[in-house]
Enzyme design. Sequence first.
Site, PDB file in Angstrom:
ATOM      1  N   LYS A 140      78.036 -14.556  60.137  1.00  0.00           N
ATOM      2  CA  LYS A 140      76.901 -15.425  60.460  1.00  0.00           C
ATOM      3  C   LYS A 140      75.928 -15.577  59.283  1.00  0.00           C
ATOM      4  CE  LYS A 140      77.145 -16.405  65.081  1.00  0.00           C
ATOM      5  NZ  LYS A 140      78.203 -15.555  65.589  1.00  0.00           N
TER       6      LYS A 140
ATOM      7  N   SER B  24      69.961 -14.212  70.126  1.00  0.00           N
ATOM      8  CA  SER B  24      69.568 -12.812  69.985  1.00  0.00           C
ATOM      9  C   SER B  24      70.714 -11.987  69.426  1.00  0.00           C
ATOM     10  CB  SER B  24      69.103 -12.259  71.330  1.00  0.00           C
ATOM     11  OG  SER B  24      70.114 -12.442  72.283  1.00  0.00           O
TER      12      SER B  24
ATOM     13  N   GLU C 209      89.550 -17.130  72.314  1.00  0.00           N
ATOM     14  CA  GLU C 209      88.318 -16.782  73.026  1.00  0.00           C
ATOM     15  C   GLU C 209      88.606 -15.804  74.154  1.00  0.00           C
ATOM     16  OE1 GLU C 209      86.490 -20.503  74.306  1.00  0.00           O
ATOM     17  OE2 GLU C 209      88.240 -21.035  75.475  1.00  0.00           O
TER      18      GLU C 209
ATOM     19  N   ASP D 265      85.768 -21.645  78.005  1.00  0.00           N
ATOM     20  CA  ASP D 265      85.236 -23.018  78.033  1.00  0.00           C
ATOM     21  C   ASP D 265      85.828 -23.872  76.914  1.00  0.00           C
ATOM     22  OD1 ASP D 265      83.324 -21.106  76.556  1.00  0.00           O
ATOM     23  OD2 ASP D 265      82.844 -23.056  75.702  1.00  0.00           O
TER      24      ASP D 265
HETATM   25  C1  LIG Z   1      79.107 -15.585  66.494  1.00  0.00           C
HETATM   26  C2  LIG Z   1      80.316 -14.748  66.398  1.00  0.00           C
HETATM   27  C3  LIG Z   1      81.600 -15.244  66.701  1.00  0.00           C
HETATM   28  C4  LIG Z   1      81.830 -16.650  67.211  1.00  0.00           C
HETATM   29  O1  LIG Z   1      81.370 -17.603  66.307  1.00  0.00           O
HETATM   30  P1  LIG Z   1      81.009 -19.085  66.772  1.00  0.00           P
HETATM   31  O2  LIG Z   1      80.605 -19.780  65.536  1.00  0.00           O
HETATM   32  O3  LIG Z   1      79.915 -18.982  67.788  1.00  0.00           O
HETATM   33  O4  LIG Z   1      82.244 -19.633  67.401  1.00  0.00           O
HETATM   34  C5  LIG Z   1      82.685 -14.413  66.522  1.00  0.00           C
HETATM   35  N1  LIG Z   1      82.531 -13.140  66.108  1.00  0.00           N
HETATM   36  C6  LIG Z   1      81.321 -12.614  65.832  1.00  0.00           C
HETATM   37  C7  LIG Z   1      81.242 -11.208  65.381  1.00  0.00           C
HETATM   38  C8  LIG Z   1      80.165 -13.398  65.958  1.00  0.00           C
HETATM   39  O5  LIG Z   1      78.962 -12.868  65.693  1.00  0.00           O
END
Ligand SMILES: *Cc1c(COP(=O)(O)O)cnc(C)c1O
Length: 323
Positions: free
Chosen positions: A55, A80, A206, A212
């Site tokens: 992220k 969060s 997922e 979804d």
């Molecule tokens: C946010 C996240 C995801 C999923 O990413 P998206 O962009 O929401 O699909 C997968 N693994 C981790 C560790 C994350 O923090």
Amino acid sequence: MALSLPTFDDVLHAAERIAPHAHRTPVFTSRTLDAQLGAQVFLKAEQLQRGGAFKFRGACNAIAALSPQARARGVVTHSSGNHAQALALAAREFGTQATIVMPHDAPDAKIAATRGYGAQIRFHDRYTEPREEISAALAAEHGYALIPPYDHPQVIAGQGTCVRELIQEHGAMDTLLVGLGGGGLLAGSLLSAGALMPGGQVYGVEPEAGNDGQQSLRVGHIVTIAQPRSIADGAIPTHLGEHTFPIIQRGVRDILTVTDAELVVAMRFLAERMKLIVEPTACLGLAALMAGKLDVRGQRVGLVLSGGNVDLEVLARLMTNAV
Ligand SMILES: *Cc1c(COP(=O)(O)O)cnc(C)c1O
């Protein structure tokens, strides 16, 4: 208003912007795993990224892409999870202020980590005050730039840099499996895969309880589900984004699902055999492979271990008890 979808060019710009700030994470392999699957598997270790998840790439790129004036006013988000910490860290890196809208009952460790990165927290009641409204109001009142966790062109482009690095260093993959929550990582990965591994297949994975994305792909529009429960807490948004869905719909081969029990098998394998500690959400792709949901024999396969932010008590419980 027409949506402006990011392209591979945006991923290249993102890679330049984030290079001074983000880690180029290592890639691990395991002969045991390769023998078990009859494939050659490359695991990109984003649990070692700054902030403990991929992220940081998207957050960093989104802040870097703001004009100096907009950046000086500050940024806000209503996530969060890992995005909150990533945005807080990226904001500090660029000398601006992040405001994170978080529920009152968020875990203390998460609140402390977000504060530790210098963010200011605006608490809300998750049952009475919709968080999107609060962050939008803060953005309007203070001129903050709203940077959501996945539905944002520069966030998607930033996330795409991860798979680009993997392919740059290890060559094109036949198959790529990427965890799917709101779709920022998958959409970004598709931009890079589309340009750098023609003929290769990309799958989203997922949690079964929060499928979804799979439903959306089947019916051809964004499906919103009730808040799912899964140990993959980084992948339980209730719907894909307006920017992520069209990119996913255009490029993904399919969306697979795994159960929590299958996630734990993969998580234990990573800890025991590869000495890699990751959070449950990071195991989505590997869990799909280990559970035999996709035949990858004879292929070169890329996986993103997406993050490592797991509470030690949760980790201990998952390592020792069945779910
Ligand atoms: C946010 C996240 C995801 C999923 O990413 P998206 O962009 O929401 O699909 C997968 N693994 C981790 C560790 C994350 O923090």
